[in-house]
Design a protein around this motif. Structure first.
Motif, PDB file in Angstrom:
ATOM      1  N   LYS A   1       0.824  -1.222   0.000  1.00  0.00           N
ATOM      2  CA  LYS A   1       0.000   0.000   0.000  1.00  0.00           C
ATOM      3  C   LYS A   1       0.852   1.264   0.000  1.00  0.00           C
ATOM      4  O   LYS A   1       0.485   2.261  -0.632  1.00  0.00           O
ATOM      5  N   VAL A   2       1.990   1.250   0.689  1.00  0.00           N
ATOM      6  CA  VAL A   2       2.870   2.426   0.692  1.00  0.00           C
ATOM      7  C   VAL A   2       3.332   2.733  -0.727  1.00  0.00           C
ATOM      8  O   VAL A   2       3.395   3.893  -1.147  1.00  0.00           O
ATOM      9  N   PHE A   3       3.648   1.684  -1.490  1.00  0.00           N
ATOM     10  CA  PHE A   3       4.081   1.863  -2.874  1.00  0.00           C
ATOM     11  C   PHE A   3       2.963   2.420  -3.748  1.00  0.00           C
ATOM     12  O   PHE A   3       3.166   3.322  -4.564  1.00  0.00           O
ATOM     13  N   GLU A   4       1.747   1.909  -3.602  1.00  0.00           N
ATOM     14  CA  GLU A   4       0.698   2.198  -4.570  1.00  0.00           C
ATOM     15  C   GLU A   4      -0.178   3.402  -4.238  1.00  0.00           C
ATOM     16  O   GLU A   4      -0.971   3.835  -5.075  1.00  0.00           O
ATOM     17  N   HIS A   5      -0.042   3.971  -3.044  1.00  0.00           N
ATOM     18  CA  HIS A   5      -1.011   4.985  -2.626  1.00  0.00           C
ATOM     19  C   HIS A   5      -1.119   6.193  -3.558  1.00  0.00           C
ATOM     20  O   HIS A   5      -2.233   6.632  -3.854  1.00  0.00           O
ATOM     21  N   PRO A   6      -0.010   6.779  -4.032  1.00  0.00           N
ATOM     22  CA  PRO A   6      -0.165   7.926  -4.949  1.00  0.00           C
ATOM     23  C   PRO A   6      -0.982   7.584  -6.195  1.00  0.00           C
ATOM     24  O   PRO A   6      -1.745   8.416  -6.691  1.00  0.00           O
ATOM     25  N   PHE A   7      -0.828   6.365  -6.696  1.00  0.00           N
ATOM     26  CA  PHE A   7      -1.599   5.932  -7.864  1.00  0.00           C
ATOM     27  C   PHE A   7      -3.086   5.795  -7.498  1.00  0.00           C
ATOM     28  O   PHE A   7      -3.959   6.161  -8.270  1.00  0.00           O
ATOM     29  N   ASP A   8      -3.331   5.276  -6.304  1.00  0.00           N
ATOM     30  CA  ASP A   8      -4.714   5.106  -5.857  1.00  0.00           C
ATOM     31  C   ASP A   8      -5.384   6.452  -5.657  1.00  0.00           C
ATOM     32  O   ASP A   8      -6.560   6.634  -5.981  1.00  0.00           O
ATOM     33  N   LEU A   9      -4.639   7.416  -5.130  1.00  0.00           N
ATOM     34  CA  LEU A   9      -5.199   8.754  -4.931  1.00  0.00           C
ATOM     35  C   LEU A   9      -5.635   9.357  -6.259  1.00  0.00           C
ATOM     36  O   LEU A   9      -6.729   9.929  -6.376  1.00  0.00           O
ATOM     37  N   CYS A  10      -4.786   9.235  -7.281  1.00  0.00           N
ATOM     38  CA  CYS A  10      -5.144   9.758  -8.605  1.00  0.00           C
ATOM     39  C   CYS A  10      -6.362   9.025  -9.168  1.00  0.00           C
ATOM     40  O   CYS A  10      -7.247   9.638  -9.774  1.00  0.00           O
ATOM     41  N   LYS A  11      -6.426   7.702  -8.943  1.00  0.00           N
ATOM     42  CA  LYS A  11      -7.569   6.931  -9.422  1.00  0.00           C
ATOM     43  C   LYS A  11      -8.863   7.432  -8.796  1.00  0.00           C
ATOM     44  O   LYS A  11      -9.868   7.661  -9.484  1.00  0.00           O
ATOM     45  N   VAL A  12      -8.854   7.615  -7.477  1.00  0.00           N
ATOM     46  CA  VAL A  12     -10.063   8.061  -6.774  1.00  0.00           C
ATOM     47  C   VAL A  12     -10.491   9.450  -7.243  1.00  0.00           C
ATOM     48  O   VAL A  12     -11.674   9.709  -7.458  1.00  0.00           O
ATOM     49  N   ARG A  13      -9.535  10.344  -7.438  1.00  0.00           N
ATOM     50  CA  ARG A  13      -9.884  11.693  -7.879  1.00  0.00           C
ATOM     51  C   ARG A  13     -10.436  11.694  -9.301  1.00  0.00           C
ATOM     52  O   ARG A  13     -11.333  12.473  -9.624  1.00  0.00           O
ATOM     53  N   LEU A  14      -9.928  10.817 -10.141  1.00  0.00           N
ATOM     54  CA  LEU A  14     -10.468  10.698 -11.501  1.00  0.00           C
ATOM     55  C   LEU A  14     -11.876  10.110 -11.466  1.00  0.00           C
ATOM     56  O   LEU A  14     -12.767  10.567 -12.185  1.00  0.00           O
ATOM     57  N   GLN A  15     -12.089   9.112 -10.619  1.00  0.00           N
ATOM     58  CA  GLN A  15     -13.400   8.472 -10.515  1.00  0.00           C
ATOM     59  C   GLN A  15     -14.451   9.406  -9.932  1.00  0.00           C
ATOM     60  O   GLN A  15     -15.639   9.298 -10.252  1.00  0.00           O
ATOM     61  N   SER A  16     -14.033  10.318  -9.054  1.00  0.00           N
ATOM     62  CA  SER A  16     -14.973  11.120  -8.281  1.00  0.00           C
ATOM     63  C   SER A  16     -15.369  12.435  -8.948  1.00  0.00           C
ATOM     64  O   SER A  16     -16.088  13.236  -8.349  1.00  0.00           O
ATOM     65  N   GLN A  17     -14.912  12.665 -10.168  1.00  0.00           N
ATOM     66  CA  GLN A  17     -15.279  13.904 -10.854  1.00  0.00           C
ATOM     67  C   GLN A  17     -16.782  13.880 -11.159  1.00  0.00           C
ATOM     68  O   GLN A  17     -17.253  12.995 -11.872  1.00  0.00           O
TER      69      GLN A  17
ATOM     70  N   PRO B   1     -20.323  13.981 -12.665  1.00  0.00           N
ATOM     71  CA  PRO B   1     -20.718  13.930 -14.074  1.00  0.00           C
ATOM     72  C   PRO B   1     -21.468  15.166 -14.546  1.00  0.00           C
ATOM     73  O   PRO B   1     -21.587  15.392 -15.750  1.00  0.00           O
ATOM     74  N   ASP B   2     -21.986  15.978 -13.614  1.00  0.00           N
ATOM     75  CA  ASP B   2     -22.726  17.181 -14.007  1.00  0.00           C
ATOM     76  C   ASP B   2     -21.848  18.426 -14.016  1.00  0.00           C
ATOM     77  O   ASP B   2     -22.342  19.540 -14.156  1.00  0.00           O
ATOM     78  N   LYS B   3     -20.528  18.248 -13.861  1.00  0.00           N
ATOM     79  CA  LYS B   3     -19.587  19.378 -13.868  1.00  0.00           C
ATOM     80  C   LYS B   3     -18.467  19.113 -14.857  1.00  0.00           C
ATOM     81  O   LYS B   3     -18.248  17.978 -15.279  1.00  0.00           O
ATOM     82  N   ALA B   4     -17.760  20.183 -15.234  1.00  0.00           N
ATOM     83  CA  ALA B   4     -16.644  20.039 -16.174  1.00  0.00           C
ATOM     84  C   ALA B   4     -15.541  19.198 -15.547  1.00  0.00           C
ATOM     85  O   ALA B   4     -15.349  19.208 -14.328  1.00  0.00           O
ATOM     86  N   LEU B   5     -14.809  18.486 -16.382  1.00  0.00           N
ATOM     87  CA  LEU B   5     -13.723  17.644 -15.890  1.00  0.00           C
ATOM     88  C   LEU B   5     -12.610  18.498 -15.290  1.00  0.00           C
ATOM     89  O   LEU B   5     -12.143  19.453 -15.912  1.00  0.00           O
ATOM     90  N   ARG B   6     -12.190  18.156 -14.097  1.00  0.00           N
ATOM     91  CA  ARG B   6     -11.073  18.839 -13.456  1.00  0.00           C
ATOM     92  C   ARG B   6      -9.740  18.301 -13.989  1.00  0.00           C
ATOM     93  O   ARG B   6      -8.761  19.025 -14.120  1.00  0.00           O
ATOM     94  N   TYR B   7      -9.720  16.995 -14.280  1.00  0.00           N
ATOM     95  CA  TYR B   7      -8.500  16.349 -14.759  1.00  0.00           C
ATOM     96  C   TYR B   7      -8.768  15.689 -16.110  1.00  0.00           C
ATOM     97  O   TYR B   7      -9.797  15.044 -16.306  1.00  0.00           O
ATOM     98  N   THR B   8      -7.817  15.833 -17.027  1.00  0.00           N
ATOM     99  CA  THR B   8      -7.986  15.236 -18.352  1.00  0.00           C
ATOM    100  C   THR B   8      -7.533  13.779 -18.387  1.00  0.00           C
ATOM    101  O   THR B   8      -7.853  13.057 -19.316  1.00  0.00           O
ATOM    102  N   GLY B   9      -6.784  13.359 -17.386  1.00  0.00           N
ATOM    103  CA  GLY B   9      -6.308  11.978 -17.344  1.00  0.00           C
ATOM    104  C   GLY B   9      -5.398  11.773 -16.152  1.00  0.00           C
ATOM    105  O   GLY B   9      -5.173  12.699 -15.351  1.00  0.00           O
ATOM    106  N   PRO B  10      -4.837  10.562 -15.995  1.00  0.00           N
ATOM    107  CA  PRO B  10      -3.992  10.254 -14.842  1.00  0.00           C
ATOM    108  C   PRO B  10      -2.784  11.172 -14.697  1.00  0.00           C
ATOM    109  O   PRO B  10      -2.475  11.631 -13.591  1.00  0.00           O
ATOM    110  N   TRP B  11      -2.085  11.425 -15.814  1.00  0.00           N
ATOM    111  CA  TRP B  11      -0.881  12.247 -15.734  1.00  0.00           C
ATOM    112  C   TRP B  11      -1.226  13.678 -15.339  1.00  0.00           C
ATOM    113  O   TRP B  11      -0.509  14.304 -14.545  1.00  0.00           O
ATOM    114  N   ASP B  12      -2.324  14.202 -15.869  1.00  0.00           N
ATOM    115  CA  ASP B  12      -2.754  15.552 -15.516  1.00  0.00           C
ATOM    116  C   ASP B  12      -3.126  15.622 -14.030  1.00  0.00           C
ATOM    117  O   ASP B  12      -2.803  16.594 -13.350  1.00  0.00           O
ATOM    118  N   CYS B  13      -3.790  14.575 -13.534  1.00  0.00           N
ATOM    119  CA  CYS B  13      -4.155  14.521 -12.121  1.00  0.00           C
ATOM    120  C   CYS B  13      -2.908  14.498 -11.247  1.00  0.00           C
ATOM    121  O   CYS B  13      -2.820  15.205 -10.236  1.00  0.00           O
TER     122      CYS B  13
END
Length: 334
Positions: free
Chosen positions: A24-40, A42-54
């Motif tokens: 989990k220590v290794f993967e957490h930054p990736f998981d954080l980006c995943k959650v933020r991408l998933q949580s955008q 749907p009724d608002k403009a995208l905050r992030y264009t993809g994983p790298w942008d996030c």
């Protein structure tokens, strides 16, 4: 699970906890980006264009501390999840063996894949009840800063040319505060918000996780036996090399995430509604199917797989670490 003989329940708990926490220590930054991408929303403009942008936005605005925002809850969750998974998986195997009247000493590599898949699904279902409250706290911590940014924009307006100030992490609620807030607002039942998504993901995902590891491990065993001219069954999992365990673990991690990823996306959206869509959360309780339809209507199948690429990319090394550590702990201390 991944051993030739039996492992006690206490050691299953200990070995699974250690392996899960390290990964989990290794993967957490990736998981954080995943959650933020998933949580955008749907009724608002995208905050992030993809994983790298996030990742870039998080690093620019929050630094390395931001990438590890909410780590404490996942560390506890990973320890509990993997301890529970390995323990219940082994116990389910024993239960199935007992029900069939088979030899209880039969190693996993000699059991049918259907038995192992069923045992793994049972383990995932049990783990989901432990995991949902922990993941609820984790995802809320991972998006609280986004909520603070949204409020600041509403109050003060935005200047796209100005560099955003570093966030004051001390002002953001920690895991205990979020836990208390959730219970105070929705009672103990509120801790299992989004549980249906976790149940689906863990049941199907865990079945794919353990079964894929078993299939790839057996391929390496048969390959070694053929190369050395040995009888079938002469090579066991304890004979596999570190790189072979890592490959098998990496394949299992990718299988786990690909199988039911949309269920995880829906779960994350439901669990972060209160932070990112407070107006909607106040008016009605989001349902699993309703959220799925909303995401699909707004962004199609791509929306249901938001963050899937980065998740699969981090799942391979993460699961490799888990299985490598677990198997070596079994070999040296069981």
């Amino acid at each position: 699970m991944g051993h030739d003989g039996g492992v006690s329940g206490a050691k299953d708990l200990a070995f699974g906890s250690i392996a899960g926490s390290c990964a989990k220590v290794f993967e957490h930054p990736f998981d954080l980006c995943k959650v933020r991408l998933q949580s955008q929303p749907p009724d608002k403009a995208l905050r992030y264009t993809g994983p790298w942008d996030c990742f870039k936005q998080t690093w620019t605005k929050e630094g390395v501390r931001g990438l590890y925002r909410g780590l404490s809850a996942p560390i506890v969750g990973a320890a509990a999840e993997n301890a529970c998974l390995f323990l219940v998986y082994n116990q389910c195997q024993r239960l199935i063996t007992f029900a069939k009247g088979s030899d209880p000493s039969t190693p996993p590599q000699d059991k049918g894949l259907d038995e192992l898949a069923l045992a793994a699904a049972g383990a995932g279902a049990v783990a989901s009840f432990i995991l949902t409250p922990i993941e609820l706290v984790k995802v809320k911590m991972q998006v609280t800063l986004l909520r603070a940014e949204n409020l600041a924009l509403l109050v003060n307006g935005s200047n796209p040319t100005s560099k955003p100030p570093r966030p004051d992490f001390s002002s953001l609620p920690g895991p205990i505060a979020i836990l208390r807030q959730t219970i105070a607002k929705n009672g103990l039942r509120g801790l299992w918000l989004g549980h249906y998504g976790t149940l689906l993901r863990e049941t199907g995902g865990s079945s794919a996780w353990f079964t894929t590891f078993e299939v790839v491990s057996r391929l390496f065993m048969r390959r070694r036996e053929k190369a050395q001219g040995l009888e079938r069954g002469s090579i066991g999992r304890s004979d596999l090399k570190a790189w072979e365990l890592c490959v098998a673990g990496g394949c299992s991690g990718m299988a786990y995430n690909i199988v039911l990823f949309p269920a995880d996306t829906i779960k994350s959206a439901i669990q972060t509604n209160a932070e990112l869509r407070p107006d909607l959360a106040a008016s009605h309780r989001a349902s699993f199917l309703g959220t799925a339809k909303e995401i699909f209507a707004a962004r199609g199948i791509k929306g249901l797989y938001a963050g899937c690429g980065i998740t699969v990319a981090r799942a391979a090394p993460s699961s490799a670490i888990i299985f490598l550590l677990y198997e070596n702990l079994v070999r040296n201390f069981a």
